[in-house]
Design a protein around this motif. Structure first.
Motif, short mmCIF file in Angstrom:
data_model
loop_
_atom_site.label_atom_id
_atom_site.label_comp_id
_atom_site.label_asym_id
_atom_site.label_seq_id
_atom_site.Cartn_x
_atom_site.Cartn_y
_atom_site.Cartn_z
N LEU A 27 -12.59 0.22 -9.80
CA LEU A 27 -12.68 1.65 -9.46
C LEU A 27 -12.41 1.92 -7.99
CD1 LEU A 27 -15.65 2.75 -11.74
CD2 LEU A 27 -13.24 3.37 -11.99
N PRO A 28 -13.07 1.25 -7.04
CA PRO A 28 -12.76 1.52 -5.64
C PRO A 28 -11.36 1.10 -5.25
CG PRO A 28 -14.34 -0.28 -5.82
CD PRO A 28 -14.21 0.33 -7.19
N LEU A 29 -10.86 -0.01 -5.81
CA LEU A 29 -9.53 -0.47 -5.42
C LEU A 29 -8.44 0.46 -5.93
CD1 LEU A 29 -7.74 -2.51 -4.05
CD2 LEU A 29 -7.80 -3.92 -6.11
N VAL A 30 -8.54 0.90 -7.18
CA VAL A 30 -7.51 1.81 -7.71
C VAL A 30 -7.52 3.12 -6.93
CG1 VAL A 30 -6.75 3.10 -9.75
CG2 VAL A 30 -7.52 0.74 -10.00
N GLN A 31 -8.70 3.59 -6.54
CA GLN A 31 -8.76 4.81 -5.73
C GLN A 31 -8.07 4.59 -4.38
OE1 GLN A 31 -10.39 8.07 -6.72
NE2 GLN A 31 -8.71 8.37 -5.27
N GLN A 32 -8.29 3.44 -3.77
CA GLN A 32 -7.62 3.15 -2.51
C GLN A 32 -6.11 3.10 -2.67
OE1 GLN A 32 -10.65 -0.20 -1.31
NE2 GLN A 32 -9.43 0.31 0.50
N LEU A 33 -5.65 2.49 -3.76
CA LEU A 33 -4.21 2.41 -4.01
C LEU A 33 -3.60 3.81 -4.13
CD1 LEU A 33 -4.04 -0.50 -6.61
CD2 LEU A 33 -3.58 -0.64 -4.17
N ALA A 34 -4.28 4.67 -4.89
CA ALA A 34 -3.76 6.02 -5.08
C ALA A 34 -3.82 6.83 -3.79
CB ALA A 34 -4.55 6.73 -6.19
N ASP A 35 -4.89 6.68 -3.02
CA ASP A 35 -4.98 7.39 -1.75
C ASP A 35 -3.90 6.94 -0.78
OD1 ASP A 35 -7.15 8.88 -2.56
OD2 ASP A 35 -8.64 7.64 -1.54
N LEU A 36 -3.66 5.64 -0.75
CA LEU A 36 -2.61 5.11 0.13
C LEU A 36 -1.24 5.68 -0.24
CD1 LEU A 36 -1.65 2.93 2.25
CD2 LEU A 36 -1.28 1.45 0.27
N ARG A 37 -0.91 5.60 -1.53
CA ARG A 37 0.39 6.12 -1.98
C ARG A 37 0.49 7.61 -1.73
NH1 ARG A 37 2.37 6.25 -8.30
NH2 ARG A 37 4.36 7.36 -7.98
N GLY A 38 -0.59 8.34 -2.02
CA GLY A 38 -0.56 9.79 -1.81
C GLY A 38 -0.35 10.15 -0.36
N ALA A 39 -1.08 9.49 0.54
CA ALA A 39 -0.92 9.77 1.97
C ALA A 39 0.47 9.43 2.44
CB ALA A 39 -1.97 8.98 2.76
N TYR A 40 1.00 8.30 1.97
CA TYR A 40 2.34 7.90 2.37
C TYR A 40 3.36 8.94 1.92
CZ TYR A 40 6.36 4.96 3.41
OH TYR A 40 7.54 4.48 3.94
N GLN A 41 3.23 9.42 0.68
CA GLN A 41 4.18 10.41 0.17
C GLN A 41 4.11 11.72 0.94
OE1 GLN A 41 4.52 8.80 -4.48
NE2 GLN A 41 3.68 10.82 -4.09
N VAL A 42 2.89 12.16 1.26
CA VAL A 42 2.75 13.41 2.01
C VAL A 42 3.36 13.28 3.40
CG1 VAL A 42 1.07 14.94 3.12
CG2 VAL A 42 0.73 14.24 0.75
N LEU A 43 3.08 12.20 4.08
CA LEU A 43 3.46 12.07 5.48
C LEU A 43 4.91 11.64 5.70
CD1 LEU A 43 0.16 10.49 6.81
CD2 LEU A 43 0.95 12.84 7.10
#
Length: 451
Positions: A196-212
């Motif tokens: 659960l924490p790792l998948v959330q980190q993966l999604a947050d990382l990808r999301g931030a990268y896509q936004v920025l």
């Protein structure tokens, strides 16, 4: 998430009786099985193992390959077997690839020197393939228990669970869900706290990268929906590219924009690219490093469809999360949060992830964990999180955790990055022996047992 070995550069760029089943020596066999070894093979076949082949190992030992309940397995049996056995949980493989086991763990040691050490100590070892690639904690644990049943009938009297990366998740499943099955366990660089924490980190990382990086040369290719994989991992119909080569090419499609971002930041450490890297790393909770961002980024981009399919939905959500990237004004943070994709978790998927596996801390055997303080894929926070869970469960007497320095490797374009599970053979062996000594003498290992 390959277990124990440093992340390779390429990753970044039915039952039956003996009478019914043949037991053969492989072409590489130097000597026929001894009478004692033949008796072991007979018992293996009688318990349902099929397609059994053997290969002579040094000093009179034997390597056995076969099929158990439809799954490939390999056993390494020393001639001076003590009755002890290590069952090894393998790491993550990109979805779409074929589940497999090493044909000869002594020749190609998946434990970074551990298998050779076990063999020299008279300890048997075994590995069994998963039902699927991608997230496979459930089948990894269940299939390992199948192999344990086989090895019990071969004469094993004490079992240890060992694994790295995703194998650490398998280790936690084994000792928490099957509390009587193992005498001790080791998790190296493991997903030990849980998915659960790792998948959330993966999604947050990808999301931030896509936004920025939207609208820049560094943007990711493919599907932008965070709840979907960005690129396929199986060649489309008509594409003759071998599957493994296709998957490596897909990884590089994700990694090359990131590497270009790091090259630009290297040329101008005070520029916008360096700022993007720091912000993406902070949001995801990973190190601002090309490997420590690259490995989780391609894991998220190529593995989300498998996560959703395996868990029966999306196990994470961010509908109420407020992101706080560094080096942004209040207005910039508000805009970042507005642009970050929002998604809700499925209760069914959360329940699955908790079962397979979110650590409860309630295990009954000695557990040793080792984690590099910076790891390119499974962050050190997994080790810290497990420690908190075990402490909350009042079980700190059964765990010893070691933090070891990170290691680095060269990357394309003159870059350098952190490794995943980049342990030395000495560290892998020390972790196992610390656990084994603890099991045998009842004394917790000291703080310097693994360095």
């Amino acid at each position: 998430m390959k277990a124990f070995a440093a992340l390779p550069l390429a990753l970044l760029l039915a039952s039956g009786s003996l009478a019914q089943q043949a037991v053969t020596a492989s072409p590489a066999t130097d000597a026929a099985p001894s009478p004692a070894q033949r008796a072991l093979l007979d018992r293996a076949a009688q318990t349902g193992a099929t397609a059994i082949t053997t290969k002579a190992a040094p000093a009179g030992g034997m390597i056995v390959n076969g099929i158990l309940d439809g799954h490939a397995f390999v056993l390494v049996l020393p001639a001076n077997w003590t009755g002890e056995a290590v069952l090894f949980g393998q790491g993550y493989a990109t979805p779409g690839s074929a589940p497999t086991v090493p044909a000869d763990p002594l020749a190609k040691d998946p434990g970074g020197g551990l298998f050779k050490h076990l063999y020299g100590e008279g300890i048997a070892s075994g590995i069994i393939a998963f039902d699927k690639t991608g997230v496979a904690t459930e089948s990894g644990a269940k299939n390992t228990m199948r192999l344990r049943a086989l090895m019990t009938k071969l004469g094993a009297t004490r079992f240890y669970a060992v694994g790295g990366s995703m194998g650490g998740s398998i280790v936690m499943s084994l000792i928490e869900l099957y509390p009587q099955a193992f005498s001790g366990a080791v998790s190296m660089c493991g997903v030990a706290q849980g998915w659960l924490p790792l998948v959330q980190q993966l999604a947050d990382l990808r999301g931030a990268y896509q936004v920025l990086t939207a609208g820049t040369p560094y943007a990711l290719p493919g599907e932008q929906d965070l709840t979907r994989s960005a690129l396929p991992t199986v060649p489309p119909a008509g594409d003759a590219t071998p599957g493994d080569a296709f998957r490596e090419a897909q990884k590089m499609k994700v990694l090359m924009p990131l590497f270009a971002l790091f090259q630009a930041a290297k040329a101008n450490p005070n520029g916008k690219e360096a700022r993007i890297i720091r912000q993406v790393a902070a949001v995801g909770g990973f190190a601002p490093d090309p490997a420590a961002l690259g490995a989780p980024l391609y894991s998220a981009a190529l593995g989300m469809d498998d996560i959703v399919a395996t868990m029966g939905g999306l196990p994470i959500g961010n509908t109420a999360k407020v992101y706080d990237p560094p080096e942004m004004t209040a207005a910039e943070k508000a805009e970042f949060n507005r642009r970050m994709q929002r998604y809700a978790a499925s209760p069914k998927a959360i329940a699955y992830a908790r079962q397979w596996h979110q650590a409860t801390g309630r295990f009954r055997v000695p557990l040793v964990t080792v984690h590099q303080t910076i790891d390119a894929l499974v962050p050190f926070s997994q080790s810290e999180g497990l420690g908190r869970v075990v402490a909350k469960a009042g079980n700190t007497g059964r765990i010893v955790q070691y933090a070891v320095p990170p290691t680095r490797m060269p990357l394309p374009g003159g870059l350098e990055g952190y490794t995943h599970c980049g342990f030395t053979p000495a560290q892998n062996i020390a972790a196992f022996e610390a656990m084994r000594d603890w099991v045998r003498n009842g004394r917790k290992p000291g703080s310097d047992a693994v360095r």
